[in-house]
Scaffold this motif. Sequence first.
Motif, PDB file in Angstrom:
ATOM      1  N   LEU A  18       0.834  -1.202   0.000  1.00 44.72           N
ATOM      2  CA  LEU A  18       0.000   0.000   0.000  1.00 44.72           C
ATOM      3  C   LEU A  18       0.869   1.253   0.000  1.00 44.72           C
ATOM      4  CD1 LEU A  18      -2.820  -0.756   2.607  1.00 44.72           C
ATOM      5  CD2 LEU A  18      -3.005  -0.736   0.133  1.00 44.72           C
ATOM      6  N   GLU A  19       0.418   2.257  -0.770  1.00 45.91           N
ATOM      7  CA  GLU A  19       1.009   3.589  -0.666  1.00 45.91           C
ATOM      8  C   GLU A  19      -0.065   4.477  -0.078  1.00 45.91           C
ATOM      9  OE1 GLU A  19       2.289   4.736  -4.595  1.00 45.91           O
ATOM     10  OE2 GLU A  19       3.266   2.800  -4.881  1.00 45.91           O
ATOM     11  N   ASP A 168       4.120  -6.957   1.952  1.00 43.13           N
ATOM     12  CA  ASP A 168       4.010  -7.969   3.020  1.00 43.13           C
ATOM     13  C   ASP A 168       2.572  -8.368   3.282  1.00 43.13           C
ATOM     14  OD1 ASP A 168       6.718  -7.814   3.374  1.00 43.13           O
ATOM     15  OD2 ASP A 168       6.647  -6.595   5.206  1.00 43.13           O
ATOM     16  N   ILE A 169       1.623  -7.661   2.650  1.00 45.37           N
ATOM     17  CA  ILE A 169       0.210  -7.851   2.975  1.00 45.37           C
ATOM     18  C   ILE A 169      -0.344  -8.988   2.116  1.00 45.37           C
ATOM     19  CG2 ILE A 169      -2.047  -6.694   2.868  1.00 45.37           C
ATOM     20  CD1 ILE A 169      -0.373  -4.048   3.419  1.00 45.37           C
ATOM     21  N   ARG A 170      -1.123  -9.882   2.737  1.00 47.93           N
ATOM     22  CA  ARG A 170      -1.526 -11.112   2.043  1.00 47.93           C
ATOM     23  C   ARG A 170      -3.035 -11.329   1.940  1.00 47.93           C
ATOM     24  NH1 ARG A 170       2.611 -10.618   0.554  1.00 47.93           N
ATOM     25  NH2 ARG A 170       4.521 -11.831   0.720  1.00 47.93           N
ATOM     26  N   SER A 171      -3.830 -10.357   2.349  1.00 48.84           N
ATOM     27  CA  SER A 171      -5.287 -10.555   2.250  1.00 48.84           C
ATOM     28  C   SER A 171      -5.985  -9.199   2.326  1.00 48.84           C
ATOM     29  CB  SER A 171      -5.781 -11.438   3.410  1.00 48.84           C
ATOM     30  OG  SER A 171      -5.675 -10.738   4.630  1.00 48.84           O
ATOM     31  N   PRO A 172      -7.247  -9.156   1.898  1.00 46.97           N
ATOM     32  CA  PRO A 172      -8.011  -7.916   2.058  1.00 46.97           C
ATOM     33  C   PRO A 172      -8.076  -7.493   3.522  1.00 46.97           C
ATOM     34  CG  PRO A 172      -9.186  -9.435   0.608  1.00 46.97           C
ATOM     35  CD  PRO A 172      -8.026 -10.195   1.178  1.00 46.97           C
ATOM     36  N   GLU A 174      -5.897  -8.003   5.918  1.00 45.13           N
ATOM     37  CA  GLU A 174      -4.633  -7.411   6.346  1.00 45.13           C
ATOM     38  C   GLU A 174      -4.455  -6.008   5.767  1.00 45.13           C
ATOM     39  OE1 GLU A 174      -2.160 -11.611   6.764  1.00 45.13           O
ATOM     40  OE2 GLU A 174      -1.251  -9.951   5.664  1.00 45.13           O
ATOM     41  N   ALA A 175      -4.917  -5.812   4.530  1.00 39.67           N
ATOM     42  CA  ALA A 175      -4.829  -4.471   3.930  1.00 39.67           C
ATOM     43  C   ALA A 175      -5.650  -3.486   4.763  1.00 39.67           C
ATOM     44  CB  ALA A 175      -5.326  -4.495   2.487  1.00 39.67           C
ATOM     45  N   GLY A 176      -6.860  -3.904   5.163  1.00 39.46           N
ATOM     46  CA  GLY A 176      -7.709  -3.055   5.996  1.00 39.46           C
ATOM     47  C   GLY A 176      -7.080  -2.793   7.354  1.00 39.46           C
ATOM     48  N   ALA A 177      -6.500  -3.853   7.952  1.00 41.66           N
ATOM     49  CA  ALA A 177      -5.893  -3.717   9.288  1.00 41.66           C
ATOM     50  C   ALA A 177      -4.671  -2.804   9.238  1.00 41.66           C
ATOM     51  CB  ALA A 177      -5.507  -5.096   9.834  1.00 41.66           C
ATOM     52  N   SER A 227     -11.492   4.781   1.013  1.00 41.19           N
ATOM     53  CA  SER A 227     -11.993   4.323   2.310  1.00 41.19           C
ATOM     54  C   SER A 227     -11.371   2.967   2.600  1.00 41.19           C
ATOM     55  CB  SER A 227     -13.521   4.216   2.322  1.00 41.19           C
ATOM     56  OG  SER A 227     -13.931   2.976   1.792  1.00 41.19           O
ATOM     57  N   ILE A 228     -11.355   2.614   3.869  1.00 46.31           N
ATOM     58  CA  ILE A 228     -10.735   1.344   4.257  1.00 46.31           C
ATOM     59  C   ILE A 228     -11.522   0.182   3.646  1.00 46.31           C
ATOM     60  CG2 ILE A 228     -10.268  -0.162   6.237  1.00 46.31           C
ATOM     61  CD1 ILE A 228      -9.546   2.424   7.801  1.00 46.31           C
TER      62      ILE A 228
END
Lengths: 483, 95
Positions: A18-19, A168-172, A174-177, A227-228
Amino acid sequence: MAYIIEGNTGAWEVVVGLEVHAQVISRSKLFSGAATDFGAEPNTQVSFIDAAFPGMLPVINRVCVAQAVRTGLGLNARINVVSHFDRKNYFYPDLPSGYQISQYQHPIVGEGRIEIELADGSTRSIGVTRLHLEQDAGKSLHDQHPTKSYIDLNRAGVALMEIVSEPDIRSPEEAGAYLTKVRSILRYLGTCDGNMDEGSMRADVNVSVRKHGEPFRTRCEVKNVNSIRFVMQAVEVEAKRQVEVWESGGTVDQETRLFDSARGVTRSMRSKEDAHDYRYFPDPDLLPLVLDEAWVEALRQDLPELPDPKKARFVGEYGLTVYDAGVLVAEQATANFFEEVAKGRDVKTAANWVTGDLFAALNRMGRTIEQSPVSAANLGKLLDLMADNTINGRIAKDVFTAMVETGDDPAAIVEARGLRQVTDTGAIDAAVDAVLAANPDKVADYRAGKDKLFGFFVGQVMKAMAGKGNPALVNEVLKRKLS
Amino acid sequence: MSLDPATVRRIASLARIRVEEREVAQLQNELNTILGWIEQLNEVNVDGIAPLTGGAQMALKMREDVVTDGGYPEQVLANAPDRAGPFFAVPKVVE
């Protein structure tokens, strides 16, 4: 549990970086003295520098630099005492100079690391690649005229921090978290308000998919997700799209895409084919940014307690569950509110009232904790009234409802409405006698062994006493008289 | 290093400079001459030397975070080729 997309050819793993673009909280812009307030009349907060008039020179804002350093420290990242500014060249009408002043090879903040919390209670560590300072662009309005776009440069030149994560992010989830955690840290630090509705925080989402154990495949960048929830959706639908492309024998092209939240799909931005040819070069108007180590250290000493240490303290010092502590520290204002209520009182009761009744009331009214009609001091007083037996727990709920409506002091509400708990055993005796006399059949059943009827008697007595009976005394008297 | 005509056209397009087809060959020559000059610099060994970022050993001066500018939309808009009320107006650019 790992997030997997089951395709026709087997399981696919999702890889996300993510940026995050976070607008810096400062009074004036990164390189000019124009104001940064949101919602001002169009083009009123624009200096000749922001409008790129010839010959105007940028001068950097000390507070913006400090905010970037503080954010870097909050992300457990390395601070680069020497950094450089570069020009990122592209043409767009809301970028008057034709370049954005940014930091390319030498950003102000280097590698960092943050912990994210997942729904199953587990945590993961996500790497931060870098944070750099750059200028925001102006705002284009495309829906005001059939053949023209309107440009407002108020936002042009406001300082942005671009925070880039490792892939390093592996799921939706985790992206939200990750986004939730970054937002929480920024808000604690007061370096960005995290307001995604107003665009002061937005994210570009880099997504690719691969079979387990493979090197990374080609990624696509989904731009400007605001939005998240949309970030999580964008990861999900973009990963599925790529799996379909690979499995149908195609190849994923590296490209920029847009997330269409109305239709829940991503689509290509073909017009930006040249967009990645930014022809970066050092900005000749700006010398290297050199930070004084003592100044950085002073900024470090001055950081507030951040969410993770605060959570650990709430668990250690107050004995709260990790879950309750997590809920209470998510927003600094909530944590402060809770600590004021809990001070000198039963901590678990305080946590229950804040995360239970108070949150429910605020949700219902669509208010934040800063706008709560019930102050922390008043909620504390309510707990005191229960602790010293002035009111019982049942009546406390009614008093709380009145506090939400009026904002009044709970003691005043109790007095004005005559809600003081009845501890006079004479009055309780009388109420119990009346209930037993009115229900001779049930008394007989109870004495014959139907123990469950005890709750019925308690209810009837409390009803007769308008809810004000001391529950412990009512139980005691009932037990004595029924035995 | 030598630029081909396609690269010349691409550079012009990125810089939003209109180049007529008959000008390409001449520009290609001129740009290649400039690149030739710059390539000479590559002959100097600069291993272990930090890039020069200015003529003096100075760091960036910082200003305080105070609102000292802005508030003159009419002057900002004065040179705009087209405007609509308080906005600049440009040909529609939309995804």
